[in-house]
Motif scaffolding. Sequence first.
Motif, mmCIF file in Angstrom:
data_model
loop_
_atom_site.group_PDB
_atom_site.id
_atom_site.type_symbol
_atom_site.label_atom_id
_atom_site.label_comp_id
_atom_site.label_asym_id
_atom_site.label_seq_id
_atom_site.Cartn_x
_atom_site.Cartn_y
_atom_site.Cartn_z
ATOM 1 N N UNK A 69 55.309 38.598 39.438
ATOM 2 C CA UNK A 69 53.849 38.613 39.567
ATOM 3 C C UNK A 69 53.387 37.752 40.738
ATOM 4 N N UNK A 70 54.000 36.578 40.878
ATOM 5 C CA UNK A 70 53.613 35.701 41.979
ATOM 6 C C UNK A 70 54.034 36.278 43.328
ATOM 7 N N UNK A 71 55.232 36.874 43.384
ATOM 8 C CA UNK A 71 55.737 37.385 44.657
ATOM 9 C C UNK A 71 54.973 38.616 45.129
ATOM 10 N N UNK A 72 54.653 39.518 44.197
ATOM 11 C CA UNK A 72 53.900 40.696 44.648
ATOM 12 C C UNK A 72 52.503 40.283 45.089
ATOM 13 N N UNK A 101 49.520 36.264 31.455
ATOM 14 C CA UNK A 101 50.032 36.717 32.739
ATOM 15 C C UNK A 101 49.946 38.235 32.852
ATOM 16 N N UNK A 102 50.238 38.942 31.756
ATOM 17 C CA UNK A 102 50.215 40.400 31.769
ATOM 18 C C UNK A 102 48.819 40.934 32.089
ATOM 19 N N UNK A 142 45.458 43.527 36.010
ATOM 20 C CA UNK A 142 44.062 43.628 36.435
ATOM 21 C C UNK A 142 43.896 43.491 37.941
ATOM 22 N N UNK A 143 44.762 42.695 38.598
ATOM 23 C CA UNK A 143 44.692 42.577 40.059
ATOM 24 C C UNK A 143 44.841 43.949 40.709
ATOM 25 N N UNK A 144 45.712 44.782 40.146
ATOM 26 C CA UNK A 144 45.909 46.124 40.688
ATOM 27 C C UNK A 144 44.736 47.055 40.483
ATOM 28 N N UNK A 145 43.737 46.623 39.705
ATOM 29 C CA UNK A 145 42.573 47.465 39.413
ATOM 30 C C UNK A 145 41.299 46.981 40.098
ATOM 31 N N UNK A 146 41.364 45.861 40.809
ATOM 32 C CA UNK A 146 40.160 45.315 41.449
ATOM 33 C C UNK A 146 39.719 46.218 42.602
ATOM 34 N N UNK A 147 38.459 46.671 42.609
ATOM 35 C CA UNK A 147 37.967 47.483 43.732
ATOM 36 C C UNK A 147 37.962 46.679 45.027
ATOM 37 N N UNK A 151 43.652 32.781 36.400
ATOM 38 C CA UNK A 151 44.278 33.110 35.117
ATOM 39 C C UNK A 151 45.799 33.156 35.256
ATOM 40 N N UNK A 152 46.280 33.754 36.346
ATOM 41 C CA UNK A 152 47.720 33.787 36.594
ATOM 42 C C UNK A 152 48.295 32.372 36.644
#
Length: 427
Positions: free
Chosen positions: A18-21, A85-86, A91-96, A115-116
């Motif tokens: 999660x941190x690396x991506x 974390x999940x 949710x980061x992948x869904x932010x417009x 949050x992460x």
Amino acid sequence: MRRVAAACLVGSAIEYYDFLIYGTAAALVFPTVFFPRLGSTLGTIAAMATFATAFLSRPLGAAVFGYFGDRLGRKKTLIATLLIMAVSTVSVGLVPSTAAIGAAAPLILIVLRLMQGFAVGGEWAGSALLSAEYAPAGKRGRYGMFTLLGAGTAAVLSSLTFLGVNFSIGEKSAAFMQWGWRLPFLFSAGLIGIALYVRLNIDETPVFAEEKARDLVPKAPLGELWRLQRREILLAGGSLLGGFGFGYLGHTYLLIYANSHLGYTRGFIWSVGALTGLVSIATVAASATLSDLVGRRRLMLLGWSLLLPWAFVVMPLLNTRNPALYVVAVVGMAVGGAIGSGPTAAFIPELFATRYRYSGSALALNLAGVIGGALPPLLAGTLVATYGSWAIGVMLAVLVVASLVCTYLLPETNGTTLGVGRDGLAR
């Protein structure tokens, strides 16, 4: 022990994945998607600032999850960190994008990043304690390696995921910048499901169970920790600074530098990232296992000693613009860091008493995270623009020297018994 090892490896891999991506996306995508009006330099600094915000909430997460880990148990706390974390990562992948909703986009991104960081504040320490408190005394380094192997595994997974998206869509295509970069964040949902299943099927550690059965669970673990072992917190955190500095700088700012300054394609950069992850896995396994025979401090000092001259070599090697020397520079960083970090999942927990071991390990780690993980990527762009790339070497060298001094001042912990005495102290 196989189930415990799997729980440590999968959970740690999720944390680092999660941190690396996020670091990769912040380096190569977020300046365009979330800060399009700032230009290349300011957009990059702003994107790195969102990466650094997670380290602001990590000490809070360390304090909160350390408290619950020492009061309620390791297993329950680790499940909580994984779920938080999940939610934040997916949710980061869904932010417009900013183009779609304006200034709200980077603000949402920052909240999710906080949050992460909050969740990660308690993750590594809990995973390390899980292996340390289950493993036989003579094999604590060997089993502790599974927490450390998560970083190398995550580097391979994140690099291969971005490579797959890149090759199928194309790194310069509009589709990649619009939605392709989101796929690695969404894919993490599957990995998290596996990690949750594994963690739900392990028992509480025997050391904590014994402490709870004998009614030795502290009411204020942080207070006891600070009163009795504040020196160990500061020195343990300092011992990790060099590894953090090299690791996080290598997975964030140096990706930007390789792409924008040196002209390497994202595909090449991610391929080297996957190779680096494999090298890290092999080196961590060797260092962690060997620490049961020769001691933790000796290998940590060896790793940091290798990184000290490498701090001044990395940028000159990169600036040759020779792809082979780029590989040498990055892999060399991974080797030194892995040798020094390999024993830490056993070394750090062994420093602290059972009553507040979770709190002590978490605070030490996240102290190092704020200084060694957040500041280097945030300062690197300004240092290069103001003084030139040689300044990065000086910054890394300062962090490594701090690690050498702090590690030297700490005692050797190999052979420590993590039992519980009447006073609640490890003996």
